[in-house]
Design a protein around this motif. Structure first.
Motif, PDB file in Angstrom:
ATOM      1  N   GLY A 118     -12.720   4.586  -3.349  1.00 54.63           N
ATOM      2  CA  GLY A 118     -11.794   3.733  -4.205  1.00 54.63           C
ATOM      3  C   GLY A 118     -10.759   3.063  -4.287  1.00 54.63           C
ATOM      4  O   GLY A 118     -12.171   2.512  -4.200  1.00 54.63           O
ATOM      5  N   THR A 119      -9.542   2.912  -4.553  1.00 56.88           N
ATOM      6  CA  THR A 119      -8.660   1.828  -4.528  1.00 56.88           C
ATOM      7  C   THR A 119      -7.678   1.571  -3.166  1.00 56.88           C
ATOM      8  O   THR A 119      -8.278   2.143  -2.423  1.00 56.88           O
ATOM      9  CB  THR A 119      -8.179   1.549  -5.397  1.00 56.88           C
ATOM     10  OG1 THR A 119      -7.204   2.592  -5.214  1.00 56.88           O
ATOM     11  CG2 THR A 119      -8.933   2.263  -7.174  1.00 56.88           C
ATOM     12  N   TYR A 120      -6.853   0.664  -3.671  1.00 55.65           N
ATOM     13  CA  TYR A 120      -6.627  -0.454  -1.960  1.00 55.65           C
ATOM     14  C   TYR A 120      -5.685   1.056  -2.365  1.00 55.65           C
ATOM     15  O   TYR A 120      -5.168   1.193  -0.645  1.00 55.65           O
ATOM     16  CB  TYR A 120      -5.212  -0.820  -2.714  1.00 55.65           C
ATOM     17  CG  TYR A 120      -4.251  -1.578  -1.610  1.00 55.65           C
ATOM     18  CD1 TYR A 120      -4.986  -2.132  -0.168  1.00 55.65           C
ATOM     19  CD2 TYR A 120      -2.837  -1.188  -1.592  1.00 55.65           C
ATOM     20  CE1 TYR A 120      -3.347  -2.564   0.780  1.00 55.65           C
ATOM     21  CE2 TYR A 120      -2.088  -1.173  -1.582  1.00 55.65           C
ATOM     22  CZ  TYR A 120      -2.428  -2.169   0.119  1.00 55.65           C
ATOM     23  OH  TYR A 120      -0.982  -1.988   0.467  1.00 55.65           O
ATOM     24  N   ALA A 121      -4.859   2.136  -2.644  1.00 54.90           N
ATOM     25  CA  ALA A 121      -4.304   2.913  -2.027  1.00 54.90           C
ATOM     26  C   ALA A 121      -4.704   4.025  -1.645  1.00 54.90           C
ATOM     27  O   ALA A 121      -4.114   4.572  -0.823  1.00 54.90           O
ATOM     28  CB  ALA A 121      -3.521   3.772  -4.295  1.00 54.90           C
ATOM     29  N   ASN A 122      -5.989   4.252  -1.633  1.00 55.23           N
ATOM     30  CA  ASN A 122      -6.811   5.102  -1.000  1.00 55.23           C
ATOM     31  C   ASN A 122      -7.529   4.293   0.749  1.00 55.23           C
ATOM     32  O   ASN A 122      -6.570   5.365   1.429  1.00 55.23           O
ATOM     33  CB  ASN A 122      -7.941   5.010  -1.276  1.00 55.23           C
ATOM     34  CG  ASN A 122      -8.350   5.933  -2.856  1.00 55.23           C
ATOM     35  OD1 ASN A 122      -8.274   5.082  -3.932  1.00 55.23           O
ATOM     36  ND2 ASN A 122      -7.296   7.102  -2.130  1.00 55.23           N
ATOM     37  N   ALA A 123      -7.319   2.956   0.740  1.00 59.45           N
ATOM     38  CA  ALA A 123      -7.278   1.932   2.137  1.00 59.45           C
ATOM     39  C   ALA A 123      -5.998   2.590   2.816  1.00 59.45           C
ATOM     40  O   ALA A 123      -5.861   2.595   3.867  1.00 59.45           O
ATOM     41  CB  ALA A 123      -7.481   1.012   1.431  1.00 59.45           C
TER      42      ALA A 123
END
Length: 317
Positions: A118-123
């Motif tokens: 995914g993206t930063y939000a998932n991290a």
């Protein structure tokens, strides 16, 4: 909040841990006026991020569990570097889009690294879960006072180096960097936010009147790909009426190539985004207006010269 005082304190706190990066005034890139550049891609780990990381670690107790951070790449490398240099354990979560160069940079510090889909939000979600499980200290990439104050030291430093510009252009992802600019400059100079058309969280928030989620993509997503602008940045930008201009990926790529062509300055797409606003005409200075551009990162993927794992000196004495 007295941002000027907090940033001044951070400047003294981190002075022995960061590079005082050089400045350069040029008349290039097909522009008819000179531009002041701040070469922050020469900072430790290749971006401005160690400023906020060191300020956070040096301004509060660090638990035995160490620190945790979510990052598109540059923040993670900075936190890992700062943590190791100060003797703390670090766990870093990055999305797959971080790219090989930034992932290798983090691994080279010896920090524990987890790459998530995914993206930063998932991290960020994964990092928050780890914080809850272990008691590690979360170092937010952009929406925390100590992070913002650390990033603001860049602008205090730039003024001490003789910054003459009326207007400073700053690339924006989650907003920690431009929040630091607004917090330090306090309207004494105009600050222009520059965002990719494919990742424009600040512009969307200013139009809506509140932070809102946006779709994220494009060539600068691994550095400017925050899905939602930070509350600190939004409040400062709204209070100071900081405008945001939007540039397409093609303009960012053109600026990236121009920096290399004209001055052999190697930057990642995020590092060229602010200049893209001038080159593309997204921001047009008025007659006689003096402008400055921050080059904020140099972790280009793929790194063109050698194995990226060799690019970070992780020997501490």
């Amino acid at each position: 909040m007295d941002w000027h005082r907090h940033i001044a304190s951070a400047t003294h706190r981190i002075a022995d841990h960061v590079v005082r990066t050089p400045t350069l005034t040029v008349q290039s890139f097909g522009l008819a006026y000179p531009v002041e550049l701040k070469l922050e891609q020469l900072q430790h780990t290749g971006s401005f991020k160690p400023r906020g990381a060191f300020n956070t670690l040096l301004s509060q107790p660090v638990p035995e569990a160490g620190v945790v951070a979510a990052s598109g790449g540059n923040h993670g490398a900075a936190v890992a570097y700062a943590a190791r240099s100060l003797g703390h354990a670090a766990k870093i979560f990055v999305p797959e889009i971080a790219g090989e160069t930034k992932i290798a940079l983090i691994r080279a510090t010896g920090a524990e690294l987890e790459v998530v889909p995914g993206t930063y939000a998932n991290a960020l979600e994964a990092a928050q879960d780890w914080e809850m499980q272990t008691g590690a200290m979360q170092i937010h990439a952009y929406d925390a006072p100590a992070t913002v104050a650390g990033q603001g030291t860049l602008f205090a430093e730039w003024e001490s180096q003789g910054l003459e510009a009326d207007t400073v252009l700053v690339a924006v992802g989650g907003g920690g960097l431009i929040a630091g600019a607004l917090g330090w400059l306090q309207g004494r100079r105009k600050v222009i936010a520059v965002e990719p058309a494919t990742a424009c969280a600040l512009k969307s928030a200013l139009m809506a009147g509140h932070p809102t989620n946006v779709e994220v993509g494009g060539i600068a997503a691994n550095a400017l790909g925050a899905r939602r602008i930070g509350e600190i940045c939004f409040e400062l930008a709204q209070d100071m009426r900081a405008p945001s201009v939007i540039v397409p990926d093609a303009a960012i790529e053109a600026a990236q190539h121009a920096l290399w062509r004209d001055h052999r300055l190697l930057v990642e797409p995020a590092g060229a985004t602010a200049l893209a606003a001038l080159m593309s005409g997204a921001y047009l200075p008025t007659r006689g207006e003096k402008v400055a551009v921050l080059l904020c990162g140099g972790n280009i993927d793929p790194e063109p010269l050698s194995d990226p794992a060799t690019q970070l000196d992780v020997s501490f004495t």
